[in-house]
Design an enzyme around this catalytic site. Structure first.
Site, PDB file in Angstrom:
ATOM      1  N   SER A 190     112.193  63.027  60.537  1.00 60.47           N
ATOM      2  CA  SER A 190     111.664  62.643  59.232  1.00 60.47           C
ATOM      3  C   SER A 190     112.506  61.611  58.504  1.00 60.47           C
ATOM      4  CB  SER A 190     111.501  63.885  58.358  1.00 60.47           C
ATOM      5  OG  SER A 190     112.740  64.539  58.203  1.00 60.47           O
ATOM      6  N   HIS A 218     105.643  65.594  61.269  1.00 69.18           N
ATOM      7  CA  HIS A 218     105.496  64.174  60.905  1.00 69.18           C
ATOM      8  C   HIS A 218     104.780  63.409  62.009  1.00 69.18           C
ATOM      9  CE1 HIS A 218     107.844  64.038  57.140  1.00 69.18           C
ATOM     10  NE2 HIS A 218     108.523  65.034  57.681  1.00 69.18           N
ATOM     11  N   LYS A 249     100.950  67.642  55.381  1.00 66.40           N
ATOM     12  CA  LYS A 249     101.267  66.207  55.446  1.00 66.40           C
ATOM     13  C   LYS A 249     100.000  65.448  55.864  1.00 66.40           C
ATOM     14  CE  LYS A 249     106.247  66.628  56.036  1.00 66.40           C
ATOM     15  NZ  LYS A 249     106.471  68.069  55.829  1.00 66.40           N
TER      16      LYS A 249
END
Lengths: 415, 84
Positions: A190, A218, A249
């Site tokens: 990240s 991610h 996310k």
């Protein structure tokens, strides 16, 4: 003990210590839905400004997508607001299992178990399946939630240098005497935006009889040609024993996470993972919206393609402007400034220009590696990014760093 | 003996915690290890195991603090105490 003045003073001194180190975090109030451009009040009480958002995890621009919002409304109407229960008492609806099946299909795993967040998934999974006779071997840059999970587990723990396969192999050799070995890594890191070399990791796991754990928070939804994540990117789908990921996310951005993987591992989590056993079910509107997200992403790769295009444009623009960026294949693009104060000043100057980014420095990233982390979204468009580039160049010019390499920036600003 | 121990620990730290690009980084017995970020407190455990194996000692967890591991000198003090 009462909450005496003495206690109050002790806590205040700790807070002051955080401030003195320049590590005090403040929230910025956003007066609009999450998006590529948002309205921000900062500091509290200041005039609300329109800014381009380059620091959210809204990679696919689904956080405020009309179809996702509609699906959340439908979930709210059909299944209610909350479950008022953990999963195994009376907190599992048909749609919870439906989402677990949909995630298994999307990620190509045998089964999936939902958690209130991926933080919870990572905190609970290791303790549920490993014991003192086992070893966890983790990349040194894994996410904080994995570190918490490892600390809660009684298995032995070791680390290898970031993405260094030679060092990982050395560690696997060293731990051949353990009952079970597990290699633990993020899919996309990240803070750096680079990808773990999963093809090499899987090969080493096969050679040294180890399991592979990947946190793909991610990556899920956009890395890989059809957005299935880093295992797809490296051609190792179906070979990862545990994938943890988040619905917070790219996959809608609300909350919720999961452990997806081998059947027995998921089953053990249902019996033993404490954050699953002792925390509420994910709320029905989020489940319903997440099902819609997977439906959208399975129907078309348009959003991940646009994100890839945006990231390519952004990386190229920054490089050509003379910034030092971390190489990678993800929509996380760190601009390296090395000096902590420079990173803070840079972020503040950009905000004044209508660009919202965050500076990161030690201990969040290693000492001497301060940076501005930018994150792209499918919601950005090229004119928006062009305008942001103009502002980055102006601030880069102001600080005299354009065209300077790492050594020159450090020589100019120190570490 | 002390000199040998110092070189051995420095060698281990270089191989275990530094990358090839850090080859020119100065590392001596007083270089801060934890507070400088060379060794993070989470990865310190391999250094502890190395010392225990090499010197046939057992360092209790409560003594394996970031302070005790913050320099080669403090690490040597810790090891020598257990060597008795």
């Amino acid at each position: 003990m009462a909450y005496s003045e003495q206690v109050r003073e002790a806590f205040r001194a700790e807070l002051e210590g955080i401030r003195e180190k320049g590590l005090y975090k403040e929230e910025r109030l956003i007066h609009s839905p999450q998006s590529a451009d948002i309205r921000v009040e900062y500091p509290e009480g200041a005039e609300v400004r329109e800014v381009i958002n380059l620091c959210s995890n809204n990679y696919l621009g689904l956080s405020s997508h009309p179809e996702v919002i509609r699906a959340a409304h439908e979930g709210l109407d059909a299944r209610g607001y909350g479950m008022s229960s953990v999963r195994f008492i009376c907190g599992t609806q048909d749609i919870h299992r439906k989402l677990e099946h949909a995630l298994s299909e999307f990620l190509d795993t045998e089964d999936t178990i939902l958690f209130p967040s991926c933080m919870d998934a990572n905190a609970g999974v290791f303790e549920a399946i490993l014991g003192p006779e086992d070893v966890m071997i983790s990349d040194r840059l894994v996410h904080a939630s994995i570190i918490d999970g490892i600390r809660l587990c009684k298995a032995m723990h070791d680390t290898y240098k970031h993405a260094n396969m030679k060092h990982l192999e050395q560690k696997l050799e060293e731990h051949q005497d353990k009952r079970l070995r597990m290699i633990i890594t993020d899919g996309v890191f990240s803070m750096d935006g680079d990808l773990a070399p999963l093809d090499e990791i899987v090969a080493l796991a096969q050679k040294y009889d180890a399991m592979v754990f990947v946190d793909d928070s991610h990556a899920s939804g956009f890395i890989g040609k059809t957005g299935r994540g880093t295992p797809e990117h490296f051609g190792v789908m179906g070979k990862i024993d545990i994938i943890t990921t988040t619905l917070g996310k790219g996959l809608g951005g609300a909350s919720g996470g999961c452990v997806a993987g081998r059947q027995e591992i998921v089953d053990l989590c249902r019996q033993r993972a404490r954050p699953y056993l002792f925390s509420n079910s994910v709320a029905p509107p989020i489940i319903s919206a997440s099902l819609k997200v997977l439906e959208i992403l399975s129907a078309t790769t348009e959003r991940r393609d646009r994100l890839e295009e945006n990231a390519r444009f952004w990386r190229q623009g920054l490089s050509e402007a003379g910034f030092v960026i971390k190489a990678g294949d993800s929509p996380i693009v760190p601009i390296m400034l090395f000096n902590a104060k420079l990173a803070q000043d840079f972020a503040r100057d950009l905000y004044e220009q209508g660009i919202y980014v965050t500076g990161f420095f030690f201990p969040v990233v290693p000492a001497g590696q301060a940076r501005i982390r930018t994150q792209l979204s499918a919601d950005h468009d090229i004119p928006m990014l062009e305008s942001a580039l103009v502002k980055f160049k102006a601030i880069g010019d102001k600080h005299g760093i354009l065209g300077l390499d790492k050594k020159a920036i450090i020589a100019k600003f120190g570490l | 003996m002390a000199e040998e121990m110092k070189d051995l620990i420095i060698d281990y730290i270089r191989n275990e915690y530094l990358d090839e690009e850090d080859d020119d980084m100065e590392l001596d017995e007083s270089t801060p290890l934890i507070t400088s970020g060379i060794v993070d407190s989470f990865s310190m455990v391999s250094l502890k195991r190395f010392l225990e194996k090499k010197y046939s000692i057992s360092i209790p967890d409560e003594e394996a603090t970031p302070d005790a591991f913050n320099s080669v000198t403090s690490i040597m003090t810790l090891v020598q105490r257990h060597l008795g």
